[in-house]
Design a protein around this motif. Structure first.
Motif, PDB file in Angstrom:
ATOM      1  N   SER A 539       9.434  -0.789  -4.219  1.00  0.00           N
ATOM      2  CA  SER A 539       8.255  -1.101  -3.416  1.00  0.00           C
ATOM      3  C   SER A 539       7.791  -2.527  -3.673  1.00  0.00           C
ATOM      4  CB  SER A 539       7.108  -0.140  -3.746  1.00  0.00           C
ATOM      5  OG  SER A 539       7.438   1.188  -3.426  1.00  0.00           O
ATOM      6  N   ARG A 540       7.384  -3.180  -2.595  1.00  0.00           N
ATOM      7  CA  ARG A 540       6.708  -4.471  -2.687  1.00  0.00           C
ATOM      8  C   ARG A 540       5.322  -4.296  -2.094  1.00  0.00           C
ATOM      9  NH1 ARG A 540      10.396  -9.007  -3.319  1.00  0.00           N
ATOM     10  NH2 ARG A 540       8.993 -10.401  -2.208  1.00  0.00           N
ATOM     11  N   PHE A 541       4.362  -5.021  -2.648  1.00  0.00           N
ATOM     12  CA  PHE A 541       2.978  -4.859  -2.232  1.00  0.00           C
ATOM     13  C   PHE A 541       2.450  -6.168  -1.656  1.00  0.00           C
ATOM     14  CE2 PHE A 541       3.749  -1.812  -5.638  1.00  0.00           C
ATOM     15  CZ  PHE A 541       3.334  -0.634  -5.037  1.00  0.00           C
ATOM     16  N   LEU A 542       1.763  -6.046  -0.527  1.00  0.00           N
ATOM     17  CA  LEU A 542       1.172  -7.191   0.147  1.00  0.00           C
ATOM     18  C   LEU A 542      -0.346  -7.059   0.156  1.00  0.00           C
ATOM     19  CD1 LEU A 542       3.505  -7.370   3.293  1.00  0.00           C
ATOM     20  CD2 LEU A 542       3.853  -8.406   1.037  1.00  0.00           C
ATOM     21  N   ASP A 543      -1.000  -8.142   0.498  1.00  0.00           N
ATOM     22  CA  ASP A 543      -2.460  -8.179   0.583  1.00  0.00           C
ATOM     23  C   ASP A 543      -2.981  -7.016   1.431  1.00  0.00           C
ATOM     24  OD1 ASP A 543      -5.178  -8.918   1.403  1.00  0.00           O
ATOM     25  OD2 ASP A 543      -4.707 -10.865   0.516  1.00  0.00           O
ATOM     26  N   GLY A 544      -3.960  -6.285   0.897  1.00  0.00           N
ATOM     27  CA  GLY A 544      -4.487  -5.125   1.605  1.00  0.00           C
ATOM     28  C   GLY A 544      -5.118  -5.454   2.930  1.00  0.00           C
ATOM     29  N   ALA A 545      -5.538  -6.719   3.136  1.00  0.00           N
ATOM     30  CA  ALA A 545      -6.160  -7.100   4.403  1.00  0.00           C
ATOM     31  C   ALA A 545      -5.184  -7.031   5.569  1.00  0.00           C
ATOM     32  CB  ALA A 545      -6.748  -8.508   4.300  1.00  0.00           C
ATOM     33  N   THR A 546      -3.893  -6.954   5.296  1.00  0.00           N
ATOM     34  CA  THR A 546      -2.926  -6.837   6.389  1.00  0.00           C
ATOM     35  C   THR A 546      -2.998  -5.484   7.080  1.00  0.00           C
ATOM     36  OG1 THR A 546      -1.236  -6.134   4.811  1.00  0.00           O
ATOM     37  CG2 THR A 546      -1.342  -8.483   5.339  1.00  0.00           C
ATOM     38  N   THR A 547      -3.588  -4.488   6.424  1.00  0.00           N
ATOM     39  CA  THR A 547      -3.751  -3.174   7.059  1.00  0.00           C
ATOM     40  C   THR A 547      -5.214  -2.781   7.226  1.00  0.00           C
ATOM     41  OG1 THR A 547      -3.364  -2.222   4.850  1.00  0.00           O
ATOM     42  CG2 THR A 547      -1.534  -2.159   6.414  1.00  0.00           C
ATOM     43  N   LEU A 548      -6.076  -3.197   6.308  1.00  0.00           N
ATOM     44  CA  LEU A 548      -7.509  -2.897   6.409  1.00  0.00           C
ATOM     45  C   LEU A 548      -8.285  -4.147   6.006  1.00  0.00           C
ATOM     46  CD1 LEU A 548      -7.941   0.682   4.867  1.00  0.00           C
ATOM     47  CD2 LEU A 548      -8.263   0.018   7.246  1.00  0.00           C
ATOM     48  N   ALA A 549      -8.864  -4.819   6.982  1.00  0.00           N
ATOM     49  CA  ALA A 549      -9.574  -6.065   6.682  1.00  0.00           C
ATOM     50  C   ALA A 549     -10.820  -5.804   5.847  1.00  0.00           C
ATOM     51  CB  ALA A 549      -9.944  -6.780   7.986  1.00  0.00           C
ATOM     52  N   VAL A 550     -11.573  -4.775   6.210  1.00  0.00           N
ATOM     53  CA  VAL A 550     -12.735  -4.328   5.420  1.00  0.00           C
ATOM     54  C   VAL A 550     -12.556  -2.823   5.230  1.00  0.00           C
ATOM     55  CG1 VAL A 550     -15.241  -4.190   5.250  1.00  0.00           C
ATOM     56  CG2 VAL A 550     -14.191  -6.109   6.450  1.00  0.00           C
ATOM     57  N   PRO A 551     -12.170  -2.370   4.062  1.00  0.00           N
ATOM     58  CA  PRO A 551     -11.769  -0.963   3.878  1.00  0.00           C
ATOM     59  C   PRO A 551     -12.952  -0.002   3.781  1.00  0.00           C
ATOM     60  CG  PRO A 551     -11.591  -2.124   1.801  1.00  0.00           C
ATOM     61  CD  PRO A 551     -12.005  -3.152   2.823  1.00  0.00           C
ATOM     62  N   ALA A 552     -13.722   0.067   4.856  1.00  0.00           N
ATOM     63  CA  ALA A 552     -14.917   0.923   4.846  1.00  0.00           C
ATOM     64  C   ALA A 552     -14.592   2.369   5.180  1.00  0.00           C
ATOM     65  CB  ALA A 552     -15.951   0.381   5.832  1.00  0.00           C
ATOM     66  N   ARG A 553     -13.644   2.595   6.063  1.00  0.00           N
ATOM     67  CA  ARG A 553     -13.411   3.961   6.534  1.00  0.00           C
ATOM     68  C   ARG A 553     -12.795   4.864   5.471  1.00  0.00           C
ATOM     69  NH1 ARG A 553      -8.163   5.061   7.677  1.00  0.00           N
ATOM     70  NH2 ARG A 553      -6.729   3.364   8.189  1.00  0.00           N
ATOM     71  N   ILE A 554     -12.297   4.282   4.366  1.00  0.00           N
ATOM     72  CA  ILE A 554     -11.730   5.118   3.314  1.00  0.00           C
ATOM     73  C   ILE A 554     -12.789   5.541   2.293  1.00  0.00           C
ATOM     74  CG2 ILE A 554      -9.533   3.917   3.574  1.00  0.00           C
ATOM     75  CD1 ILE A 554     -10.069   2.717   0.771  1.00  0.00           C
ATOM     76  N   LEU A 555     -13.996   4.999   2.375  1.00  0.00           N
ATOM     77  CA  LEU A 555     -15.013   5.312   1.370  1.00  0.00           C
ATOM     78  C   LEU A 555     -15.296   6.812   1.258  1.00  0.00           C
ATOM     79  CD1 LEU A 555     -17.519   2.358   1.898  1.00  0.00           C
ATOM     80  CD2 LEU A 555     -16.130   2.791  -0.127  1.00  0.00           C
ATOM     81  N   PRO A 556     -15.462   7.553   2.385  1.00  0.00           N
ATOM     82  CA  PRO A 556     -15.709   8.997   2.248  1.00  0.00           C
ATOM     83  C   PRO A 556     -14.558   9.741   1.595  1.00  0.00           C
ATOM     84  CG  PRO A 556     -16.290   8.236   4.445  1.00  0.00           C
ATOM     85  CD  PRO A 556     -15.548   7.118   3.782  1.00  0.00           C
ATOM     86  N   ASP A 557     -13.339   9.220   1.721  1.00  0.00           N
ATOM     87  CA  ASP A 557     -12.191   9.875   1.104  1.00  0.00           C
ATOM     88  C   ASP A 557     -12.214   9.773  -0.415  1.00  0.00           C
ATOM     89  OD1 ASP A 557     -11.073  10.609   3.562  1.00  0.00           O
ATOM     90  OD2 ASP A 557     -10.160   8.642   3.801  1.00  0.00           O
ATOM     91  N   PHE A 558     -13.099   8.936  -0.954  1.00  0.00           N
ATOM     92  CA  PHE A 558     -13.203   8.781  -2.397  1.00  0.00           C
ATOM     93  C   PHE A 558     -14.618   9.084  -2.888  1.00  0.00           C
ATOM     94  CE2 PHE A 558      -9.433   6.508  -1.228  1.00  0.00           C
ATOM     95  CZ  PHE A 558      -8.550   6.773  -2.252  1.00  0.00           C
ATOM     96  N   GLY A 559     -15.373   9.862  -2.107  1.00  0.00           N
ATOM     97  CA  GLY A 559     -16.631  10.383  -2.612  1.00  0.00           C
ATOM     98  C   GLY A 559     -17.896   9.817  -2.034  1.00  0.00           C
ATOM     99  N   ALA A 560     -17.839   8.817  -1.151  1.00  0.00           N
ATOM    100  CA  ALA A 560     -19.067   8.216  -0.626  1.00  0.00           C
ATOM    101  C   ALA A 560     -19.715   9.129   0.413  1.00  0.00           C
ATOM    102  CB  ALA A 560     -18.771   6.854  -0.012  1.00  0.00           C
ATOM    103  N   ASP A 561     -21.035   9.201   0.365  1.00  0.00           N
ATOM    104  CA  ASP A 561     -21.807   9.978   1.339  1.00  0.00           C
ATOM    105  C   ASP A 561     -22.523   9.085   2.345  1.00  0.00           C
ATOM    106  OD1 ASP A 561     -21.412  12.717   0.224  1.00  0.00           O
ATOM    107  OD2 ASP A 561     -22.327  11.792  -1.527  1.00  0.00           O
ATOM    108  N   ILE A 562     -22.871   7.878   1.953  1.00  0.00           N
ATOM    109  CA  ILE A 562     -23.302   6.845   2.885  1.00  0.00           C
ATOM    110  C   ILE A 562     -22.500   5.596   2.545  1.00  0.00           C
ATOM    111  CG2 ILE A 562     -25.602   7.777   3.249  1.00  0.00           C
ATOM    112  CD1 ILE A 562     -26.707   5.628   1.416  1.00  0.00           C
ATOM    113  N   ALA A 563     -22.377   4.677   3.499  1.00  0.00           N
ATOM    114  CA  ALA A 563     -21.464   3.556   3.316  1.00  0.00           C
ATOM    115  C   ALA A 563     -22.078   2.260   3.818  1.00  0.00           C
ATOM    116  CB  ALA A 563     -20.140   3.820   4.044  1.00  0.00           C
ATOM    117  N   PHE A 564     -21.898   1.195   3.023  1.00  0.00           N
ATOM    118  CA  PHE A 564     -22.258  -0.161   3.410  1.00  0.00           C
ATOM    119  C   PHE A 564     -20.980  -1.000   3.382  1.00  0.00           C
ATOM    120  CE2 PHE A 564     -26.221   0.976   0.791  1.00  0.00           C
ATOM    121  CZ  PHE A 564     -26.811   1.623   1.869  1.00  0.00           C
ATOM    122  N   ALA A 565     -20.894  -1.988   4.255  1.00  0.00           N
ATOM    123  CA  ALA A 565     -19.704  -2.845   4.304  1.00  0.00           C
ATOM    124  C   ALA A 565     -20.133  -4.299   4.430  1.00  0.00           C
ATOM    125  CB  ALA A 565     -18.810  -2.460   5.488  1.00  0.00           C
ATOM    126  N   PHE A 566     -19.458  -5.168   3.675  1.00  0.00           N
ATOM    127  CA  PHE A 566     -19.811  -6.585   3.646  1.00  0.00           C
ATOM    128  C   PHE A 566     -18.552  -7.430   3.848  1.00  0.00           C
ATOM    129  CE2 PHE A 566     -22.826  -4.654   0.429  1.00  0.00           C
ATOM    130  CZ  PHE A 566     -23.830  -4.450   1.370  1.00  0.00           C
TER     131      PHE A 566
END
Length: 682
Positions: A539-566
């Protein structure tokens, strides 16, 4: 795991405005299972609406007629609609007569969901009342939130003391009523939180021969007073995994399971799942349940021990020795088919980490000289952040923050984050590239790590220069600065997002779930063409921004109940980037001439196009967050991304311009206070 499309229309409807994102994930899946009773169809001639019915548009556009003189409502695909008074018939919008497919839910499915989820019932009821909406689902809100606190059989922990801390954390943080019930074979022990401490009334007697759960609750309610809205934490200290005979046939709303280890993919003990409401999980269908955060694995971490000697940098080498990533799936779209969230993923999503000194805790609990009356209040003052985080996880009130990439330009977000962290708890942080670096400092020392980050400009700059040859310099620099902190041992969950490239599969977004924070930052910020490769095995790993520029939609998948994005990368001020590099009127005139030269102008347009795509991708990723902030427009947004020597100066410049970000901070604080307040508050 992709709830975004399905929930985007549901979250902002008044009855669901304050419902946790985690609960919404499960509610959407719960609703999608009603497809067997409520199949998709096309209302060709129109159908009447009944106040409180919920419509889900699967394909096409639905139009809802309204009172005379009012514009009809239009609901697009993937959206939900709650029928309101004054709404008339529904029909396909013009041009969608042959394509419209909808699903209609009556109020029964929501009633069923609220039977087993105290938190869902309370928030839906509160929101519907506040909005004065005729959402006529009379939720039968349970009078008490029944929480069983238990532990892994091999794990030594003072469960009764932990139960008191959990109840105190809920009561003190949210000003809600809480009590602890100790289930003994022949008697009940009750402790009630009042005026900042636990009060112990007269023991409650049970006869042991036919005493039911309802009679126990009545006895507790009589001792406590009005029991409605009360959080009851039950514990059986002698044998936490077994209950008295007179309780075995009843169910709990939530089981809090404390342990000293929990891996991604681990399952809950079946004997504990049997204590939940029967519809929350099915042993014959392992992909299902437990729904509605009904099982909360709680990982008790040992207290942090400061190192006596400075940590030496790791020698040169390939690195990424302990890295583990998991896919961020995009295929669970509940607008078209009911694909369940895997039960193991749901358990990992609801995982909470609490850092407590258990031996010292047990000694203080058992100390007869001190007594137990003031135990919880004393411990709460000493470990408030950990105990309150636990209370938020158990009551679905965790806060998630997503940070964009941008390198050194992420320093523009420091003043905003510092102000927010002082007034709003941050429980989950996702980031890409520079956002992961900044998030690593925040998560390892929340919020003091931000001050440390501001002082490391020179170290960052040297690490960046080395990373051009070997991206391992990013890993080693962060691990040295943060003393080798590990992702899986952080109380504030850090979710670094990367893009994995393999020969046998297409590139895809991945979340780092195990490894050092340096490893997470390295794979998350491995900018292609700029830094040396980050590779492990095939496996090779590239900058995460190539798939998610602001990774807000994954927050609930890791326990968030409300979400802020900057987003630290602002939009362009103008289309001709050459003007940003020019000085004075003459320089700008030359830039305008050069822009119209064929080859040079084409390259400028290419750069503008890429920056615009990044900006649009950032905004598309944050459609459903509670608050979104983007830094003001800049001439060349990424130009300052390499100026690590100036991170403190960048933060100071933003601090001086407080008017540009202070309103955003106020919105975050207001949203948190609105979301977390007690159900009966106005």
């Amino acid at each position: 795991m992709n709830f975004t499309t399905a929930a985007s229309g549901l979250r902002w409807l008044p009855p669901f405005h304050d419902v946790s994102l985690r609960l919404l994930q499960d509610l959407i899946e719960f609703a999608s299972q009603e497809q067997r009773q409520s199949p998709a169809y096309a209302p060709k001639k129109g159908a009447a609406t009944t106040s409180g019915d919920i419509w889900q548009v699967l394909r096409g556009v639905l139009e809802v007629s309204r009172d005379r003189g009012r514009v009809p409502r239009r609901i697009g695909p993937g959206r939900y609609y709650v029928a309101r008074p004054g709404d008339g018939r529904v029909r396909p919008a013009a041009g969608h007569e042959g394509t419209l497919r909808v699903r209609r839910f009556d109020k029964e499915w929501l009633k069923d969901a609220m039977k087993v989820s105290f938190t869902l019932a309370r928030t839906v009821s509160r929101s519907a009342t506040r909005e004065l909406l005729s959402f006529t689902v009379p939720p039968k809100v349970p009078p008490a939130h029944r929480i069983l606190l238990t532990r892994a059989a091999r794990f030594c922990a003072p469960v009764e003391a932990l139960a008191h801390l959990l109840a105190a954390g809920i009561a003190s943080q949210f000003q809600e009523r809480a009590a602890v019930v100790v289930l003994e074979p022949a008697a009940l022990s009750l402790s009630i939180w009042r005026d900042g401490r636990f009060v112990v009334p007269e023991p409650l007697k049970v006869d042991g021969s036919g005493t039911t759960e309802q009679r126990v609750l009545e006895a507790v309610g009589k001792a406590v007073g009005k029991a409605e809205g009360l959080h009851l934490v039950f514990v059986h200290p002698a044998d936490p995994l077994r209950l008295p005979a007179w309780w075995r046939d009843e169910f709990f709303h939530r089981i809090v399971y404390v342990t000293d280890q929990w891996e991604f993919g681990e399952t809950a003990p079946q004997e504990l799942l049997d204590l939940l409401y029967r519809d929350l999980w099915d042993a014959d269908r392992p992909l299902e349940g437990p729904f509605f955060s009904s099982f909360i694995p709680t990982l008790i971490l040992p207290p942090a021990r400061p190192s006596r000697w400075p940590r030496l940098p790791v020698p040169l080498g390939p690195g990424l020795r302990s890295l583990k990533v998991i896919p961020i799936a995009d295929d669970a779209d509940f607008t078209t088919h009911p694909e369940p969230i895997h039960g193991k993923w749901r358990l990992y999503r609801d995982l909470c980490r609490v850092r407590l000194d258990l031996p010292a805790l047990s000694e203080r609990w058992d100390n007869p000289a001190r007594g137990r009356a003031g135990f919880a209040a004393t411990e709460l003052r000493a470990a408030a952040s950990s105990i309150e985080r636990w209370a938020r996880a158990v009551t679905n009130r965790q806060v998630g923050v997503a940070l964009s990439g941008g390198g050194a330009v992420n320093a523009l977000l420091i003043p905003l984050l510092q102000r927010i962290a002082a007034r709003v708890p941050i429980d989950v942080l996702s980031g890409v590239s520079g956002g992961t670096v900044l998030g690593a400092f925040l998560c390892t020392d929340n919020p003091g790590g931000l001050a440390l980050y501001r002082r490391q400009g020179l170290v960052f700059q040297l690490g960046l220069m080395g990373a051009v040859l070997d991206s391992g310099f990013i890993e080693r620099t962060l691990d040295w600065l943060l003393d080798g902190a590990r992702v899986e041992q952080l109380e504030t969950r850090l979710v670094g997002v990367t893009t994995e490239v393999r020969d046998d599969s297409p590139p895809g977004a991945r979340a780092v779930v195990k490894g050092t924070v340096g490893e997470a930052a390295r794979v998350s910020g491995a900018a292609p063409g700029l830094f040396g490769p980050a590779a492990k095995g095939s496996s090779r790993f590239l900058d995460g921004a190539t798939t998610l520029a602001v990774p807000a939609r994954i927050l609930p998948d890791f326990g968030a109940d409300i979400a802020f994005a900057f987003n630290a990368v602002g939009p362009l001020k103008e289309g001709n980037l050459l003007r940003a590099l020019a000085c004075g009127a003459l320089g700008k005139a030359v830039a305008d001439v050069c822009y119209h030269l064929p080859l040079l102008g084409r390259n400028v347009d290419s750069a503008v196009g890429q920056l615009t795509l990044l900006e649009q991708a950032s905004r598309a990723d944050v459609d459903d967050v509670d608050v979104f902030y983007e830094v003001p427009p800049e001439a060349i947004p990424v130009l300052r991304g390499f100026e690590w020597l100036r991170v403190d100066n960048l933060a100071r410049a933003v601090e001086a311009n407080e008017n540009s970000w202070s309103p955003v901070c106020d919105r975050c604080v207001t949203r948190w206070e609105e979301f977390s307040r007690a159900p009966g508050d106005p």
